[in-house]
Design a protein around this motif. Sequence first.
Motif, PDB file in Angstrom:
ATOM      1  N   GLY A  71       0.820  -1.213   0.000  1.00  0.00           N
ATOM      2  CA  GLY A  71       0.000   0.000   0.000  1.00  0.00           C
ATOM      3  C   GLY A  71       0.850   1.258   0.000  1.00  0.00           C
ATOM      4  N   ALA A  72       1.923   1.264   0.785  1.00  0.00           N
ATOM      5  CA  ALA A  72       2.817   2.422   0.826  1.00  0.00           C
ATOM      6  C   ALA A  72       3.550   2.591  -0.505  1.00  0.00           C
ATOM      7  CB  ALA A  72       3.811   2.277   1.965  1.00  0.00           C
ATOM      8  N   VAL A  73       3.976   1.482  -1.090  1.00  0.00           N
ATOM      9  CA  VAL A  73       4.675   1.543  -2.380  1.00  0.00           C
ATOM     10  C   VAL A  73       3.733   2.033  -3.477  1.00  0.00           C
ATOM     11  CG1 VAL A  73       5.774   0.146  -4.183  1.00  0.00           C
ATOM     12  CG2 VAL A  73       6.409  -0.186  -1.791  1.00  0.00           C
ATOM     13  N   PHE A  74       2.535   1.453  -3.559  1.00  0.00           N
ATOM     14  CA  PHE A  74       1.589   1.837  -4.607  1.00  0.00           C
ATOM     15  C   PHE A  74       1.124   3.277  -4.463  1.00  0.00           C
ATOM     16  CE2 PHE A  74       0.153  -2.844  -5.111  1.00  0.00           C
ATOM     17  CZ  PHE A  74       1.267  -3.106  -5.880  1.00  0.00           C
ATOM     18  N   ALA A  75       0.963   3.739  -3.242  1.00  0.00           N
ATOM     19  CA  ALA A  75       0.511   5.103  -3.007  1.00  0.00           C
ATOM     20  C   ALA A  75       1.663   6.100  -3.165  1.00  0.00           C
ATOM     21  CB  ALA A  75      -0.100   5.236  -1.616  1.00  0.00           C
ATOM     22  N   GLY A  76       2.888   5.593  -3.172  1.00  0.00           N
ATOM     23  CA  GLY A  76       4.043   6.472  -3.286  1.00  0.00           C
ATOM     24  C   GLY A  76       4.246   7.306  -2.045  1.00  0.00           C
ATOM     25  N   ASN A  77       3.772   6.805  -0.907  1.00  0.00           N
ATOM     26  CA  ASN A  77       3.851   7.553   0.339  1.00  0.00           C
ATOM     27  C   ASN A  77       4.550   6.715   1.396  1.00  0.00           C
ATOM     28  OD1 ASN A  77       3.522   9.238   2.492  1.00  0.00           O
ATOM     29  ND2 ASN A  77       1.298   9.371   2.354  1.00  0.00           N
ATOM     30  N   MET A  78       5.854   6.684   1.322  1.00  0.00           N
ATOM     31  CA  MET A  78       6.623   5.890   2.269  1.00  0.00           C
ATOM     32  C   MET A  78       6.594   6.511   3.671  1.00  0.00           C
ATOM     33  SD  MET A  78       7.271   3.348   0.469  1.00  0.00           S
ATOM     34  CE  MET A  78       8.397   2.377   1.433  1.00  0.00           C
ATOM     35  N   ASN A  79       6.267   7.805   3.770  1.00  0.00           N
ATOM     36  CA  ASN A  79       6.159   8.434   5.087  1.00  0.00           C
ATOM     37  C   ASN A  79       4.997   7.851   5.884  1.00  0.00           C
ATOM     38  OD1 ASN A  79       8.336  10.182   4.654  1.00  0.00           O
ATOM     39  ND2 ASN A  79       7.020  11.686   3.648  1.00  0.00           N
ATOM     40  N   ALA A  80       3.955   7.427   5.206  1.00  0.00           N
ATOM     41  CA  ALA A  80       2.782   6.859   5.881  1.00  0.00           C
ATOM     42  C   ALA A  80       3.032   5.428   6.338  1.00  0.00           C
ATOM     43  CB  ALA A  80       1.575   6.905   4.964  1.00  0.00           C
ATOM     44  N   LEU A  81       4.132   4.835   5.903  1.00  0.00           N
ATOM     45  CA  LEU A  81       4.414   3.439   6.250  1.00  0.00           C
ATOM     46  C   LEU A  81       4.526   3.228   7.754  1.00  0.00           C
ATOM     47  CD1 LEU A  81       4.937   0.593   5.202  1.00  0.00           C
ATOM     48  CD2 LEU A  81       7.363   1.187   5.011  1.00  0.00           C
ATOM     49  N   ILE A  82       5.172   4.138   8.464  1.00  0.00           N
ATOM     50  CA  ILE A  82       5.310   3.982   9.919  1.00  0.00           C
ATOM     51  C   ILE A  82       3.937   4.007  10.593  1.00  0.00           C
ATOM     52  CG2 ILE A  82       5.720   6.432  10.388  1.00  0.00           C
ATOM     53  CD1 ILE A  82       7.602   5.521  12.648  1.00  0.00           C
ATOM     54  N   PHE A  83       3.024   4.854  10.100  1.00  0.00           N
ATOM     55  CA  PHE A  83       1.675   4.910  10.660  1.00  0.00           C
ATOM     56  C   PHE A  83       0.929   3.604  10.398  1.00  0.00           C
ATOM     57  CE2 PHE A  83       2.787   9.319  10.446  1.00  0.00           C
ATOM     58  CZ  PHE A  83       2.150   9.902  11.526  1.00  0.00           C
ATOM     59  N   SER A  84       1.053   3.113   9.185  1.00  0.00           N
ATOM     60  CA  SER A  84       0.375   1.884   8.794  1.00  0.00           C
ATOM     61  C   SER A  84       0.910   0.685   9.570  1.00  0.00           C
ATOM     62  CB  SER A  84       0.553   1.676   7.290  1.00  0.00           C
ATOM     63  OG  SER A  84      -0.162   0.560   6.854  1.00  0.00           O
ATOM     64  N   LEU A  85       2.221   0.575   9.670  1.00  0.00           N
ATOM     65  CA  LEU A  85       2.816  -0.568  10.368  1.00  0.00           C
ATOM     66  C   LEU A  85       2.561  -0.528  11.874  1.00  0.00           C
ATOM     67  CD1 LEU A  85       6.227  -0.999   8.510  1.00  0.00           C
ATOM     68  CD2 LEU A  85       4.235  -2.511   8.420  1.00  0.00           C
ATOM     69  N   LEU A  86       2.741   0.636  12.499  1.00  0.00           N
ATOM     70  CA  LEU A  86       2.491   0.713  13.947  1.00  0.00           C
ATOM     71  C   LEU A  86       1.022   0.474  14.273  1.00  0.00           C
ATOM     72  CD1 LEU A  86       4.767   3.539  15.398  1.00  0.00           C
ATOM     73  CD2 LEU A  86       4.649   1.163  16.105  1.00  0.00           C
ATOM     74  N   GLY A  87       0.139   1.058  13.487  1.00  0.00           N
ATOM     75  CA  GLY A  87      -1.289   0.834  13.704  1.00  0.00           C
ATOM     76  C   GLY A  87      -1.671  -0.615  13.458  1.00  0.00           C
ATOM     77  N   GLY A  88      -1.210  -1.166  12.353  1.00  0.00           N
ATOM     78  CA  GLY A  88      -1.546  -2.545  11.992  1.00  0.00           C
ATOM     79  C   GLY A  88      -0.991  -3.574  12.949  1.00  0.00           C
ATOM     80  N   PHE A  89       0.273  -3.427  13.310  1.00  0.00           N
ATOM     81  CA  PHE A  89       0.879  -4.404  14.227  1.00  0.00           C
ATOM     82  C   PHE A  89       0.287  -4.300  15.632  1.00  0.00           C
ATOM     83  CE2 PHE A  89       5.006  -4.739  11.573  1.00  0.00           C
ATOM     84  CZ  PHE A  89       4.404  -5.666  10.741  1.00  0.00           C
TER      85      PHE A  89
END
Length: 170
Positions: A71-89
């Motif tokens: 999702g982070a790669v496709f959206a081109g938003n690697m900054n949101a990755l930390i939010f996605s991973l911390l929230g998801g995990f």
Amino acid sequence: MKLTTKQLTLCAVLTALALAFSYLENFFPLSLAIPIPGIKLGLANIVTVFALYALGPAQALLILTGRCLLGAVFAGNMNALIFSLLGGFSAMLVMILLSRSRHLSIYGVSIGGAAAHNCGQIAAACLTLGSMAPLYYLPILLGASLITGAVTGVAAACLFRALVHTNILR
């Protein structure tokens, strides 16, 4: 973890479905109905909750990780990755623990996961900003997680029943 071809295929299909749900959700922002910034229904979490109950924690974590990274790669938003991973995990850890309780249904587990997801994202915001100010927003997000988690739980339960009834999961 060794996966059979059927399990690997199901994980790939569910990861793609979660990505599609996540993308689709952008077309229906809840901010139009609920004027609170940052509130999302979390359609992709339907797949996560379903995978936890249908496939188990290891495969659900695999699907979650794939969805977050892709999702982070496709959206081109690697900054949101930390939010996605911390929230998801955070959500996955809480849901794994809660799913072992005999006193909670899939609905309660989903609500707990939604609340933990919001806590994880607030933690990511605090880390990113270097400030504890986002904690003031946590009560609003936790209130919203009661609704979004319940909706996700209902959808995941329906999906689980439908796939068991059609013998896809057997």
